[in-house]
Write a protein that holds these residues in place. Structure first.
Motif, PDB file in Angstrom:
ATOM      1  N   TYR A 108       0.814  -1.220   0.000  1.00 40.31           N
ATOM      2  CA  TYR A 108       0.000   0.000   0.000  1.00 40.31           C
ATOM      3  C   TYR A 108       0.843   1.265   0.000  1.00 40.31           C
ATOM      4  CZ  TYR A 108      -3.381  -3.558   1.070  1.00 40.31           C
ATOM      5  OH  TYR A 108      -4.139  -4.695   1.006  1.00 40.31           O
ATOM      6  N   GLY A 109       2.144   1.136  -0.276  1.00 43.28           N
ATOM      7  CA  GLY A 109       3.011   2.309  -0.393  1.00 43.28           C
ATOM      8  C   GLY A 109       3.464   2.879   0.937  1.00 43.28           C
ATOM      9  N   ARG A 110       3.581   2.019   1.957  1.00 42.68           N
ATOM     10  CA  ARG A 110       4.027   2.487   3.276  1.00 42.68           C
ATOM     11  C   ARG A 110       5.280   1.730   3.694  1.00 42.68           C
ATOM     12  NH1 ARG A 110      -1.808   1.392   5.543  1.00 42.68           N
ATOM     13  NH2 ARG A 110      -0.899  -0.632   5.191  1.00 42.68           N
ATOM     14  N   TRP A 111       6.258   2.482   4.197  1.00 36.75           N
ATOM     15  CA  TRP A 111       7.463   1.858   4.753  1.00 36.75           C
ATOM     16  C   TRP A 111       7.142   1.363   6.166  1.00 36.75           C
ATOM     17  CZ3 TRP A 111      11.241   0.465   1.755  1.00 36.75           C
ATOM     18  CH2 TRP A 111      11.488   1.170   0.569  1.00 36.75           C
ATOM     19  N   SER A 112       7.837   0.343   6.610  1.00 32.35           N
ATOM     20  CA  SER A 112       7.585  -0.267   7.916  1.00 32.35           C
ATOM     21  C   SER A 112       8.113   0.571   9.077  1.00 32.35           C
ATOM     22  CB  SER A 112       8.201  -1.672   7.970  1.00 32.35           C
ATOM     23  OG  SER A 112       9.599  -1.601   7.722  1.00 32.35           O
ATOM     24  N   GLY A 113       8.759   1.674   8.808  1.00 34.75           N
ATOM     25  CA  GLY A 113       9.272   2.553   9.865  1.00 34.75           C
ATOM     26  C   GLY A 113       9.933   3.771   9.252  1.00 34.75           C
ATOM     27  N   ASN A 114      10.636   4.521  10.087  1.00 32.83           N
ATOM     28  CA  ASN A 114      11.341   5.724   9.637  1.00 32.83           C
ATOM     29  C   ASN A 114      12.803   5.409   9.352  1.00 32.83           C
ATOM     30  OD1 ASN A 114       9.058   7.408   9.940  1.00 32.83           O
ATOM     31  ND2 ASN A 114       9.454   7.536  12.140  1.00 32.83           N
ATOM     32  N   VAL A 115      13.412   6.231   8.495  1.00 34.86           N
ATOM     33  CA  VAL A 115      14.832   6.071   8.185  1.00 34.86           C
ATOM     34  C   VAL A 115      15.628   6.273   9.474  1.00 34.86           C
ATOM     35  CG1 VAL A 115      16.771   7.042   6.890  1.00 34.86           C
ATOM     36  CG2 VAL A 115      14.534   6.823   5.799  1.00 34.86           C
ATOM     37  N   PRO A 116      16.555   5.368   9.784  1.00 34.32           N
ATOM     38  CA  PRO A 116      17.356   5.533  11.000  1.00 34.32           C
ATOM     39  C   PRO A 116      18.379   6.654  10.844  1.00 34.32           C
ATOM     40  CG  PRO A 116      18.147   3.660   9.747  1.00 34.32           C
ATOM     41  CD  PRO A 116      16.926   4.170   9.036  1.00 34.32           C
ATOM     42  N   LYS A 117      19.082   6.965  11.913  1.00 38.61           N
ATOM     43  CA  LYS A 117      20.107   8.012  11.893  1.00 38.61           C
ATOM     44  C   LYS A 117      21.449   7.405  12.274  1.00 38.61           C
ATOM     45  CE  LYS A 117      16.943  11.672  13.038  1.00 38.61           C
ATOM     46  NZ  LYS A 117      16.483  12.678  13.950  1.00 38.61           N
ATOM     47  N   CYS A 118      22.500   8.021  11.791  1.00 37.35           N
ATOM     48  CA  CYS A 118      23.849   7.655  12.199  1.00 37.35           C
ATOM     49  C   CYS A 118      24.321   8.721  13.181  1.00 37.35           C
ATOM     50  CB  CYS A 118      24.791   7.596  11.001  1.00 37.35           C
ATOM     51  SG  CYS A 118      24.459   6.210   9.890  1.00 37.35           S
ATOM     52  N   GLN A 119      24.603   8.298  14.400  1.00 36.17           N
ATOM     53  CA  GLN A 119      25.058   9.244  15.424  1.00 36.17           C
ATOM     54  C   GLN A 119      26.491   8.905  15.800  1.00 36.17           C
ATOM     55  OE1 GLN A 119      22.319  10.023  18.620  1.00 36.17           O
ATOM     56  NE2 GLN A 119      23.995  10.330  20.065  1.00 36.17           N
ATOM     57  N   ARG A 120      27.326   9.928  15.797  1.00 33.53           N
ATOM     58  CA  ARG A 120      28.735   9.717  16.121  1.00 33.53           C
ATOM     59  C   ARG A 120      28.879   9.194  17.543  1.00 33.53           C
ATOM     60  NH1 ARG A 120      33.963  13.310  14.766  1.00 33.53           N
ATOM     61  NH2 ARG A 120      35.433  11.703  15.375  1.00 33.53           N
ATOM     62  N   ILE A 121      29.723   8.184  17.704  1.00 31.42           N
ATOM     63  CA  ILE A 121      29.960   7.616  19.031  1.00 31.42           C
ATOM     64  C   ILE A 121      30.802   8.592  19.840  1.00 31.42           C
ATOM     65  CG2 ILE A 121      31.065   5.735  20.302  1.00 31.42           C
ATOM     66  CD1 ILE A 121      30.468   3.934  17.870  1.00 31.42           C
ATOM     67  N   THR A 122      30.295   8.941  21.005  1.00 31.84           N
ATOM     68  CA  THR A 122      31.035   9.824  21.912  1.00 31.84           C
ATOM     69  C   THR A 122      31.063   9.201  23.300  1.00 31.84           C
ATOM     70  OG1 THR A 122      29.027  11.051  22.473  1.00 31.84           O
ATOM     71  CG2 THR A 122      30.379  11.943  20.677  1.00 31.84           C
ATOM     72  N   CYS A 123      32.025   9.625  24.091  1.00 32.38           N
ATOM     73  CA  CYS A 123      32.112   9.173  25.476  1.00 32.38           C
ATOM     74  C   CYS A 123      31.440  10.193  26.380  1.00 32.38           C
ATOM     75  CB  CYS A 123      33.574   8.988  25.879  1.00 32.38           C
ATOM     76  SG  CYS A 123      34.235   7.409  25.297  1.00 32.38           S
ATOM     77  N   PRO A 124      31.053   9.785  27.594  1.00 30.11           N
ATOM     78  CA  PRO A 124      30.413  10.738  28.510  1.00 30.11           C
ATOM     79  C   PRO A 124      31.301  11.963  28.722  1.00 30.11           C
ATOM     80  CG  PRO A 124      30.280   8.516  29.376  1.00 30.11           C
ATOM     81  CD  PRO A 124      31.166   8.452  28.165  1.00 30.11           C
ATOM     82  N   PRO A 125      30.698  13.150  28.699  1.00 33.49           N
ATOM     83  CA  PRO A 125      31.498  14.375  28.812  1.00 33.49           C
ATOM     84  C   PRO A 125      31.961  14.665  30.235  1.00 33.49           C
ATOM     85  CG  PRO A 125      29.184  14.918  28.607  1.00 33.49           C
ATOM     86  CD  PRO A 125      29.295  13.432  28.473  1.00 33.49           C
TER      87      PRO A 125
END
Length: 191
Positions: A108-125
């Motif tokens: 029916y022209g629907r994707w099963s979810g939203n496009v994911p994101k790539c988030q840079r890996i960081t350590c706790p500040p």
């Protein structure tokens, strides 16, 4: 998958008896489809025997909106935006994928979810400059950054002099420091 077959000349008439809906005209031929993807059934009527022997145009189910790879990431789809296409997403090593790794386009022209994101890996500040000391980091709190610590005169470093931000294997977008926060303690010479 498109399947077609040529039957005896009266096949169209037999089909009409079983399915009494109006057919619509396409290029002089009468075509009738039930329009229920992903398995539409069509009846094609034309003036001569074996007229549907050549290639048939197939109207697929609704096409999904086109997708784009997440910023800084990758996307691979089996059939673009067509129904039943499966898109797989990934990120380079210094990034963590946030969201669904696989999306599917339904009939029916629907994707099963939203496009994911790539988030840079960081350590706790929370890695602060120690009181009575200093800190220098090669790339702030980002993955693989190396931080060096030292103390002012009269103070001694307790803990690691060099810490690195490494990947945490629990699949979240945060890394971890290789050692706890060092501190500078006053040096008391022994007598």
């Amino acid at each position: 998958m498109i399947q077609k077959s040529c039957k005896r000349p009266s096949a169209c008439g037999d089909n009409f008896v079983q399915n009494r809906h109006e057919a619509w005209s396409k290029g002089g031929s009468q075509i009738q489809c039930n329009g229920k993807p992903p398995s539409s059934v069509c009846r094609c009527c034309c003036a001569t025997e074996n007229c549907n022997f050549g290639v048939l145009d197939c109207e697929r189910g609704d096409i999904c909106p086109p997708l784009e790879a997440p910023e800084g990431g990758y996307m691979s789809c089996t059939s673009g935006s067509l129904p039943m296409s499966v898109c797989t997403f990934s990120c380079p090593r210094v990034y963590s994928l946030i969201g669904n790794r696989i999306l599917t386009c339904d009939a029916y022209g629907r994707w099963s979810g939203n496009v994911p994101k790539c988030q840079r890996i960081t350590c706790p500040p929370a890695m602060l400059t120690p009181q009575f000391g200093w800190k220098r980091c090669s790339d702030d709190i980002n993955w693989l950054s190396v931080c060096e610590f030292g103390c002012e005169e009269g103070y001694r470093l307790h803990g690691g002099q060099r810490l690195q931000c490494i990947e945490d294997l629990d699949s979240d977008p945060y890394g971890l420091w290789t050692r706890p926060q060092p501190e500078c303690k006053q040096f008391k010479p022994s007598r």
